[in-house]
Design a protein around this motif. Structure first.
Motif, PDB file in Angstrom:
ATOM      1  N   SER A   1       0.837  -1.207   0.000  1.00 13.91           N
ATOM      2  CA  SER A   1       0.000   0.000   0.000  1.00 13.91           C
ATOM      3  C   SER A   1       0.864   1.247   0.000  1.00 13.91           C
ATOM      4  CB  SER A   1      -0.914  -0.008   1.224  1.00 13.91           C
ATOM      5  OG  SER A   1      -0.155  -0.050   2.410  1.00 13.91           O
TER       6      SER A   1
ATOM      7  N   GLN B   1      -8.007   3.070  -1.746  1.00 12.21           N
ATOM      8  CA  GLN B   1      -8.548   1.882  -1.117  1.00 12.21           C
ATOM      9  C   GLN B   1      -8.931   0.927  -2.245  1.00 12.21           C
ATOM     10  OE1 GLN B   1     -11.674   2.605   1.765  1.00 12.21           O
ATOM     11  NE2 GLN B   1     -10.929   4.670   2.128  1.00 12.21           N
ATOM     12  N   SER B   2      -9.266  -0.304  -1.897  1.00 10.16           N
ATOM     13  CA  SER B   2      -9.698  -1.249  -2.907  1.00 10.16           C
ATOM     14  C   SER B   2     -10.906  -0.689  -3.648  1.00 10.16           C
ATOM     15  CB  SER B   2     -10.061  -2.583  -2.252  1.00 10.16           C
ATOM     16  OG  SER B   2      -8.929  -3.168  -1.649  1.00 10.16           O
TER      17      SER B   2
ATOM     18  N   LYS C   1     -14.361  -0.344  -5.107  1.00  8.91           N
ATOM     19  CA  LYS C   1     -15.632  -0.861  -4.611  1.00  8.91           C
ATOM     20  C   LYS C   1     -16.592  -1.091  -5.770  1.00  8.91           C
ATOM     21  CE  LYS C   1     -19.487   0.280  -1.502  1.00  8.91           C
ATOM     22  NZ  LYS C   1     -20.040   1.310  -0.580  1.00  8.91           N
TER      23      LYS C   1
ATOM     24  N   TYR D   1     -17.392  -0.380 -10.868  1.00 11.19           N
ATOM     25  CA  TYR D   1     -16.236  -0.437  -9.975  1.00 11.19           C
ATOM     26  C   TYR D   1     -15.502   0.901  -9.968  1.00 11.19           C
ATOM     27  CZ  TYR D   1     -16.325  -5.567  -9.487  1.00 11.19           C
ATOM     28  OH  TYR D   1     -16.655  -6.862  -9.192  1.00 11.19           O
TER      29      TYR D   1
ATOM     30  N   GLN E   1     -13.461   3.900  -6.902  1.00 22.17           N
ATOM     31  CA  GLN E   1     -13.231   4.372  -5.545  1.00 22.17           C
ATOM     32  C   GLN E   1     -13.171   5.887  -5.569  1.00 22.17           C
ATOM     33  OE1 GLN E   1     -13.155   2.621  -2.723  1.00 22.17           O
ATOM     34  NE2 GLN E   1     -12.905   4.497  -1.560  1.00 22.17           N
TER      35      GLN E   1
ATOM     36  N   TYR F   1      -5.488  -2.460 -12.126  1.00 20.13           N
ATOM     37  CA  TYR F   1      -5.721  -2.903 -10.755  1.00 20.13           C
ATOM     38  C   TYR F   1      -6.393  -4.269 -10.775  1.00 20.13           C
ATOM     39  CZ  TYR F   1      -7.627  -3.022  -6.037  1.00 20.13           C
ATOM     40  OH  TYR F   1      -7.952  -3.396  -4.761  1.00 20.13           O
TER      41      TYR F   1
ATOM     42  N   PRO G   1      -8.540  -6.763  -8.913  1.00 24.03           N
ATOM     43  CA  PRO G   1      -9.437  -6.743  -7.750  1.00 24.03           C
ATOM     44  C   PRO G   1      -9.335  -7.992  -6.882  1.00 24.03           C
ATOM     45  CG  PRO G   1     -10.670  -7.282  -9.720  1.00 24.03           C
ATOM     46  CD  PRO G   1      -9.279  -6.938 -10.177  1.00 24.03           C
TER      47      PRO G   1
ATOM     48  N   SER H   1      -5.761  -6.979  -4.966  1.00 22.92           N
ATOM     49  CA  SER H   1      -5.584  -5.584  -4.532  1.00 22.92           C
ATOM     50  C   SER H   1      -4.185  -5.089  -4.892  1.00 22.92           C
ATOM     51  CB  SER H   1      -5.835  -5.451  -3.027  1.00 22.92           C
ATOM     52  OG  SER H   1      -7.152  -5.819  -2.708  1.00 22.92           O
ATOM     53  N   ASP H   2      -3.791  -5.379  -6.127  1.00 22.52           N
ATOM     54  CA  ASP H   2      -2.446  -5.067  -6.583  1.00 22.52           C
ATOM     55  C   ASP H   2      -2.523  -4.499  -7.998  1.00 22.52           C
ATOM     56  OD1 ASP H   2       0.276  -4.921  -6.602  1.00 22.52           O
ATOM     57  OD2 ASP H   2       0.632  -7.074  -6.834  1.00 22.52           O
TER      58      ASP H   2
END
Length: 314
Positions: free
Chosen positions: A3, A33-34, A36, A246, A248, A303, A305, A308-309
């Motif tokens: 992160s 953040q991841s 959403k 999707y 954030q 990204y 999902p 988370s990378d």
């Protein structure tokens, strides 16, 4: 990637490419953040890509973009060299699988290059607004399609280079069933207006470390920069076509599948350094994906999902 690395990339995005409608100067190092899922529709089914060329483009320049679109669906037999554009695009399938949950099979997306519309007479002038972009986008088919408006280097668009390098959105269709809407994308050629903001790493950045720029794989800084931005916006369109998929952050300036990983193209990337890339031994061009017709492209990290990378090709 940790992160902390994500935070560093977001902090550095002032001088790296940001291709969503998100303002370049508003990125904060602690916002990530991841992504959403907001339960909305993803772009699915057989979708045609229509290109609307606004202004002067050489045939060789149009071929770069059309070859990229064609490369998205090329099988490994047609593009034997790896990593390929099609392999890069497969990362977006993970969004569909997660959205489907226990439903099988999950929705899928197939993109095909269809029509190309030339507007070489600058029918709306050389200074365009968002409304003008939507008007141009509506010239393409509005059913099962994404219409891509590409503006030439001598066309100014509101916010171009100052707050964005391109954008994607949706508009109400004027054909088909009532209440229909279609997705569209706009990308500008930044070669003469704002290459430091929108064509990095093929041009020195406006801010940050002044490392030597990389050689563009197709020997066209403006068009190779457009490929990067178009690729990013296509990923955002597929996974967040109508603003409720999707993302954030705020809905009107979201971090999406590619804009969540600004400035990342290969492993080991850090602010001012695009990462470890492949280099064409003949031209010296830097790239990370093979495409149709012998093309080579530099594409942004997407990204992932599921991890988370930021997923890189090389």
């Amino acid at each position: 990637m940790s992160s902390l690395v994500f935070k560093l990339f977001l902090f550095a995005s002032l001088f790296q490419i940001s291709i969503s409608a998100r303002k370049l100067a508003q990125d904060e190092p602690n916002q990530f953040q991841s992504l959403k899922y907001h339960k909305g529709a993803l772009l699915s089914g057989k979708i045609s890509i229509n290109l609307i060329w606004y202004g002067k483009f050489k045939p060789a320049q149009r071929a770069i973009i059309s070859d990229f679109i064609t490369s998205l669906s090329h099988s490994s037999s047609k593009t034997p060299n790896q990593p390929s554009v099609a392999t890069w695009w497969k990362t977006t399938e993970k969004y569909y699988e997660l959205a489907a949950g226990d439903k099988t099979p999950s929705p899928s997306l197939s993109l095909t290059l269809k029509s190309q519309i030339l507007d070489e007479t600058y029918s709306l002038g050389k200074s365009l607004t968002d409304r003008d972009i939507r008007k141009l986008a509506s010239k393409g088919d509005q059913y099962d399609a994404v219409n891509v408006v590409l503006t030439s280097a001598d066309v100014a668009v509101t916010g171009f280079g100052m707050s964005r390098c391109g954008t994607h959105g949706h508009a109400r269709g004027n054909t088909g069933k009532r209440g229909s809407k279609f997705a569209y994308i706009w990308v500008g050629n930044s070669e003469t207006q704002c290459p430091g903001q929108c064509a990095w790493p093929f041009h020195a950045p406006v801010y940050g470390p002044q490392n030597p720029p990389l050689v563009a794989p197709n020997n066209d800084v403006g068009l190779d920069g457009m490929v990067i931005n178009l690729a990013s916006l296509l990923a955002g369109t597929a996974t967040n076509p109508f603003g409720n998929g999707y993302y954030q952050g705020p809905q009107n300036a979201p971090l999406e599948a590619a804009s969540a990983c600004p400035g990342v193209y290969g492993k080991g990337a850090y602010p001012g350094y695009a990462g470890n890339l492949l280099v064409d031994t003949t031209t010296g061009g830097s790239f990370n994906a093979y495409g149709a017709n012998g093309r080579k492209f530099l594409l942004p990290a997407l990204y992932d999902p599921t991890t988370s990378d930021c997923s890189t090709m090389v």
